[in-house]
Design an enzyme around this catalytic site. Sequence first.
Site, mmCIF file in Angstrom:
data_model
loop_
_atom_site.group_PDB
_atom_site.id
_atom_site.type_symbol
_atom_site.label_atom_id
_atom_site.label_comp_id
_atom_site.label_asym_id
_atom_site.label_seq_id
_atom_site.Cartn_x
_atom_site.Cartn_y
_atom_site.Cartn_z
ATOM 1 C CB CYS A 147 -4.587 -1.927 4.202
ATOM 2 S SG CYS A 147 -3.803 -1.899 5.844
ATOM 3 C CE LYS A 149 -7.319 1.043 3.481
ATOM 4 N NZ LYS A 149 -6.125 1.472 4.255
ATOM 5 C CD GLU A 158 -2.695 1.032 2.645
ATOM 6 O OE1 GLU A 158 -3.641 1.828 2.787
ATOM 7 O OE2 GLU A 158 -2.426 0.140 3.485
#
Length: 258
Positions: free
Chosen positions: A143, A110, A42
Site C-alpha cells: 500500500c 510494511k 492488505e
Amino acid sequence: MLRIALWQGAGIAGDLDATLAEVARRADEAREQGAGLLVFPEGYLTGYHVPGLAPGGLPGVEAALEQVADIAARTGLTILMGTHLDTPDGLSNAAVAFGPDGRELGRYAKRMLFGGWEKDTFRPGAAPLRFECGGLRVGVVICYDVEFPELLRAEAEAGVDLVAVPTALMEPHERISRQVVPVRAMENQVFVAYANRAGTEPDLRFVGLSRICGPRGETLTEADAAPTLLFADLDRQVLLDERAESSYLADLATARGA
C-alpha cells in the site's frame, strides 16, 4: 510467461474459517484460469482496520497461515497473503508468501506506515521480500510503500521484474491507483500488480481500482469498485525489449559514474 491473479475483495471480519474458505474458492478459480501467482489485499486474512488491535489480539492467525500454505500446495499456486502478524517485537502489517509446494517463501512487513492508527498499532518493517515465480523475480511492498519512489527503485535495482502490492486504498485517495501506480511501473520498467480491497470497514470505504501495469505505464487490466478476480499474462521479454530501447537504470548508473 506468468499469469497473475489479483483478488479484489475482503475477508469475513472476525471469522478466520470463513475467510479461509473464501481463499480456497479464489485459489481454485485462479488455478482453473491458469494462474501461477495469486495476490490478496492488505490485511485480507485478519481485516485491515481493526480498532483497538494490540499485541495478543490475533489468535489463530499462524494456524490460519498454515492452512493458506495447504491451499497453495493443493492448487500448485504461489500465494501472497496480506495479514497482520503478532511477533515478539510487536504487531506488523505484513504479507506472507507461499510457494506452489506450500513452503513459506518469506514475510514482508510494511515499511511506510500510513496515518495515526497504523503508526500507533504496528512496528515498521525494515527488510525486502523477493522470490522467484514463473520465470519472474517478484518483489513485495504494501500500500503506502508504493507512494515512495525510493522503495520501488530499490526493487528494480535488485533485479525485480514484478512488484506485487497488497493494498487497502480508501476514499478519497483514488489518484494513487490511477496515477502513481502506472508511473512506478514506467519509471522502473517493471510490472506492478496492485491488489486492493473492496467494500467497507469501520470508518473506511475502499475504492477498489486494482490494476496491473506494464513497463510503459500501460494498464494491462483494471477493476472498478466491486469484488473481482483480475488476470494478466506477464512476459519478461516485454520488460527486456523496453529496457533495450532505453534503460532508465543503465542511464542512471552512467550518470552516477558507475
